[in-house]
Design a protein around this motif. Structure first.
Motif, PDB file in Angstrom:
ATOM      1  N   PHE A  65      -7.911  19.654 -12.005  1.00 25.00           N
ATOM      2  CA  PHE A  65      -9.261  20.025 -12.425  1.00 25.00           C
ATOM      3  C   PHE A  65     -10.204  18.828 -12.387  1.00 25.00           C
ATOM      4  O   PHE A  65     -11.328  18.915 -11.890  1.00 25.00           O
ATOM      5  N   VAL A  66      -9.738  17.689 -12.924  1.00 27.35           N
ATOM      6  CA  VAL A  66     -10.560  16.482 -12.923  1.00 27.35           C
ATOM      7  C   VAL A  66     -10.888  16.056 -11.494  1.00 27.35           C
ATOM      8  O   VAL A  66     -12.032  15.689 -11.187  1.00 27.35           O
ATOM      9  N   GLY A  67      -9.898  16.125 -10.598  1.00 24.80           N
ATOM     10  CA  GLY A  67     -10.137  15.749  -9.206  1.00 24.80           C
ATOM     11  C   GLY A  67     -11.185  16.627  -8.543  1.00 24.80           C
ATOM     12  O   GLY A  67     -12.086  16.134  -7.848  1.00 24.80           O
ATOM     13  N   ILE A  68     -11.088  17.944  -8.768  1.00 22.96           N
ATOM     14  CA  ILE A  68     -12.061  18.863  -8.180  1.00 22.96           C
ATOM     15  C   ILE A  68     -13.448  18.629  -8.767  1.00 22.96           C
ATOM     16  O   ILE A  68     -14.468  18.631  -8.053  1.00 22.96           O
ATOM     17  N   TYR A  69     -13.507  18.422 -10.081  1.00 23.11           N
ATOM     18  CA  TYR A  69     -14.799  18.191 -10.748  1.00 23.11           C
ATOM     19  C   TYR A  69     -15.451  16.916 -10.201  1.00 23.11           C
ATOM     20  O   TYR A  69     -16.659  16.872  -9.961  1.00 23.11           O
ATOM     21  N   ILE A  70     -14.644  15.874 -10.018  1.00 22.89           N
ATOM     22  CA  ILE A  70     -15.186  14.625  -9.470  1.00 22.89           C
ATOM     23  C   ILE A  70     -15.782  14.851  -8.087  1.00 22.89           C
ATOM     24  O   ILE A  70     -16.870  14.346  -7.769  1.00 22.89           O
ATOM     25  N   LEU A  71     -15.093  15.619  -7.247  1.00 24.63           N
ATOM     26  CA  LEU A  71     -15.611  15.910  -5.914  1.00 24.63           C
ATOM     27  C   LEU A  71     -16.920  16.693  -5.987  1.00 24.63           C
ATOM     28  O   LEU A  71     -17.857  16.435  -5.220  1.00 24.63           O
ATOM     29  N   ILE A  72     -16.997  17.656  -6.900  1.00 22.21           N
ATOM     30  CA  ILE A  72     -18.211  18.461  -7.051  1.00 22.21           C
ATOM     31  C   ILE A  72     -19.394  17.578  -7.411  1.00 22.21           C
ATOM     32  O   ILE A  72     -20.489  17.699  -6.833  1.00 22.21           O
ATOM     33  N   VAL A  73     -19.191  16.674  -8.364  1.00 24.20           N
ATOM     34  CA  VAL A  73     -20.289  15.813  -8.803  1.00 24.20           C
ATOM     35  C   VAL A  73     -20.619  14.760  -7.753  1.00 24.20           C
ATOM     36  O   VAL A  73     -21.792  14.528  -7.438  1.00 24.20           O
ATOM     37  N   THR A  74     -19.601  14.134  -7.184  1.00 17.89           N
ATOM     38  CA  THR A  74     -19.836  13.061  -6.213  1.00 17.89           C
ATOM     39  C   THR A  74     -20.613  13.553  -5.008  1.00 17.89           C
ATOM     40  O   THR A  74     -21.530  12.867  -4.526  1.00 17.89           O
ATOM     41  N   PRO A 156     -32.456  18.867 -20.656  1.00 19.12           N
ATOM     42  CA  PRO A 156     -31.778  19.866 -19.816  1.00 19.12           C
ATOM     43  C   PRO A 156     -32.451  20.104 -18.472  1.00 19.12           C
ATOM     44  O   PRO A 156     -31.811  20.544 -17.522  1.00 19.12           O
ATOM     45  N   ALA A 157     -33.767  19.813 -18.389  1.00 18.47           N
ATOM     46  CA  ALA A 157     -34.511  20.114 -17.166  1.00 18.47           C
ATOM     47  C   ALA A 157     -34.299  19.084 -16.066  1.00 18.47           C
ATOM     48  O   ALA A 157     -34.669  19.326 -14.912  1.00 18.47           O
ATOM     49  N   VAL A 158     -33.721  17.922 -16.376  1.00 17.91           N
ATOM     50  CA  VAL A 158     -33.504  16.885 -15.363  1.00 17.91           C
ATOM     51  C   VAL A 158     -32.218  17.187 -14.591  1.00 17.91           C
ATOM     52  O   VAL A 158     -31.140  17.222 -15.179  1.00 17.91           O
ATOM     53  N   PRO A 159     -32.315  17.445 -13.275  1.00 18.13           N
ATOM     54  CA  PRO A 159     -31.099  17.725 -12.490  1.00 18.13           C
ATOM     55  C   PRO A 159     -30.097  16.584 -12.590  1.00 18.13           C
ATOM     56  O   PRO A 159     -30.478  15.410 -12.606  1.00 18.13           O
ATOM     57  N   PHE A 160     -28.828  16.936 -12.631  1.00 13.04           N
ATOM     58  CA  PHE A 160     -27.774  15.936 -12.831  1.00 13.04           C
ATOM     59  C   PHE A 160     -27.754  14.919 -11.700  1.00 13.04           C
ATOM     60  O   PHE A 160     -27.584  13.722 -11.935  1.00 13.04           O
ATOM     61  N   PHE A 161     -27.941  15.375 -10.445  1.00 16.32           N
ATOM     62  CA  PHE A 161     -27.869  14.434  -9.324  1.00 16.32           C
ATOM     63  C   PHE A 161     -29.043  13.465  -9.340  1.00 16.32           C
ATOM     64  O   PHE A 161     -28.913  12.311  -8.922  1.00 16.32           O
ATOM     65  N   VAL A 162     -30.199  13.913  -9.861  1.00 10.79           N
ATOM     66  CA  VAL A 162     -31.349  13.016  -9.987  1.00 10.79           C
ATOM     67  C   VAL A 162     -31.050  11.918 -11.000  1.00 10.79           C
ATOM     68  O   VAL A 162     -31.356  10.742 -10.778  1.00 10.79           O
ATOM     69  N   ALA A 163     -30.422  12.306 -12.113  1.00 12.69           N
ATOM     70  CA  ALA A 163     -30.062  11.324 -13.140  1.00 12.69           C
ATOM     71  C   ALA A 163     -28.975  10.371 -12.657  1.00 12.69           C
ATOM     72  O   ALA A 163     -28.784   9.306 -13.243  1.00 12.69           O
ATOM     73  N   ASN A 164     -28.261  10.744 -11.597  1.00 15.25           N
ATOM     74  CA  ASN A 164     -27.262   9.852 -11.010  1.00 15.25           C
ATOM     75  C   ASN A 164     -27.881   8.861 -10.034  1.00 15.25           C
ATOM     76  O   ASN A 164     -27.473   7.699  -9.963  1.00 15.25           O
ATOM     77  N   LEU A 165     -28.857   9.324  -9.255  1.00 16.89           N
ATOM     78  CA  LEU A 165     -29.420   8.500  -8.191  1.00 16.89           C
ATOM     79  C   LEU A 165     -30.521   7.563  -8.670  1.00 16.89           C
ATOM     80  O   LEU A 165     -30.593   6.408  -8.237  1.00 16.89           O
ATOM     81  N   LEU A 166     -31.377   8.054  -9.554  1.00 11.34           N
ATOM     82  CA  LEU A 166     -32.524   7.254  -9.988  1.00 11.34           C
ATOM     83  C   LEU A 166     -32.116   5.907 -10.582  1.00 11.34           C
ATOM     84  O   LEU A 166     -32.695   4.871 -10.219  1.00 11.34           O
ATOM     85  N   PRO A 167     -31.127   5.851 -11.487  1.00 12.61           N
ATOM     86  CA  PRO A 167     -30.728   4.538 -12.020  1.00 12.61           C
ATOM     87  C   PRO A 167     -30.215   3.587 -10.943  1.00 12.61           C
ATOM     88  O   PRO A 167     -30.429   2.374 -11.039  1.00 12.61           O
ATOM     89  N   ALA A 168     -29.544   4.118  -9.916  1.00 10.27           N
ATOM     90  CA  ALA A 168     -29.051   3.266  -8.830  1.00 10.27           C
ATOM     91  C   ALA A 168     -30.206   2.633  -8.081  1.00 10.27           C
ATOM     92  O   ALA A 168     -30.150   1.456  -7.701  1.00 10.27           O
ATOM     93  N   PHE A 169     -31.273   3.399  -7.858  1.00 11.76           N
ATOM     94  CA  PHE A 169     -32.421   2.884  -7.128  1.00 11.76           C
ATOM     95  C   PHE A 169     -33.241   1.891  -7.960  1.00 11.76           C
ATOM     96  O   PHE A 169     -34.011   1.105  -7.408  1.00 11.76           O
TER      97      PHE A 169
END
Length: 247
Positions: A65-74, A156-169
């Motif tokens: 489950f953890v492996g699949i979840y990681i792939l989904i998020v990544t 809740p309104a901030v998409p998860f992938f946006v919250a992942n990418l913005l800090p990297a940039f």
């Protein structure tokens, strides 16, 4: 610059962009190819098989489950919400939330590193050498990174992938990103894990889960309260005159 260094530069650039490019390609393919498999209907139709497998292979179920979840998020694949519900369905509210938060944080960290490796350094360097409003905004973000990181995770309104990418940039340190992600997604994960834990009764009634539960007042208001607390240091600085981005 020598001929050797000139010939290596394009390859080096391609290598830097490869991880984020691969994530983008898989995200596009996954959005079409996997949407029928990472859905509530798929969970409902396979629930008995999942429970039987969990009962006979508990540790393996967690790892898988953890492996699949990681792939989904990544790879920003569709089905992150369904995965969170599944975690609650298989492992209960609190243990399921712990598994969900751990997997989501690991996946978020991978996409953060890919984005930072490919584009983050260049964007950070440009912002640091910029003048005017860009420089003032960058300074404000640097002074309040913890507050802003928790804020974008809690809203809740901030998409998860946006919250992942913005800090990297924006050049956020890895340690700060991981800690704020892990803690910041706990409230939302608890809510959806709780919904997932009650899916057995929902399936029995032939209904669909209420995925809008996080926007109900008794849940949304405490989360908004946490959001307010996360930005409180920013407000205090502004009111005390310690931070002024208008000059």
């Amino acid at each position: 610059m020598t001929d050797a260094s000139q010939s290596m530069t394009p390859k080096s650039s391609i290598g830097r962009y490869a991880p984020i490019a691969a994530i983008a390609v898989f995200a596009i393919i996954g959005a079409f190819a996997l949407r029928d498999y990472l859905s509530f209907d798929a969970l409902r139709d396979n629930r008995e098989a999942l429970i039987a497998f969990r009962d006979n292979n508990f540790v393996l179920t967690i790892l898988g489950f953890v492996g699949i979840y990681i792939l989904i998020v990544t790879f920003s694949l569709p089905g992150a919400t369904i995965a969170t519900l599944t975690g609650g369905f298989l492992f209960g509210t609190f243990f399921g939330a712990a598994v969900n938060v751990t997997a989501a944080t690991l996946g978020a960290t991978l996409i953060f590193l890919a984005a930072q490796f490919g584009l983050g350094d260049k964007l950070k360097a440009r912002m640091e050498t910029s003048a005017g409003m860009v420089a003032r905004i960058k300074k404000g973000l640097d002074e309040n990174q913890w507050s802003m990181l928790f804020f974008i995770r809690l809203v809740p309104a901030v998409p998860f992938f946006v919250a992942n990418l913005l800090p990297a940039f924006l050049g956020v340190p890895l340690r700060r990103f991981v800690i704020s992600t892990f803690i910041g997604i706990i409230p939302g994960s608890l809510v959806y894990s709780s919904v997932g834990a009650g899916l057995g009764e929902v399936f029995e009634r032939g209904e669909n889960p209420n995925l809008g539960v996080i926007f109900e007042p008794h849940i949304l208001l405490p989360i908004l309260g946490l959001c307010a607390l996360s930005v409180l240091p920013v407000v205090i600085k502004a009111l005390s005159g310690k931070k002024d981005l208008s000059k």
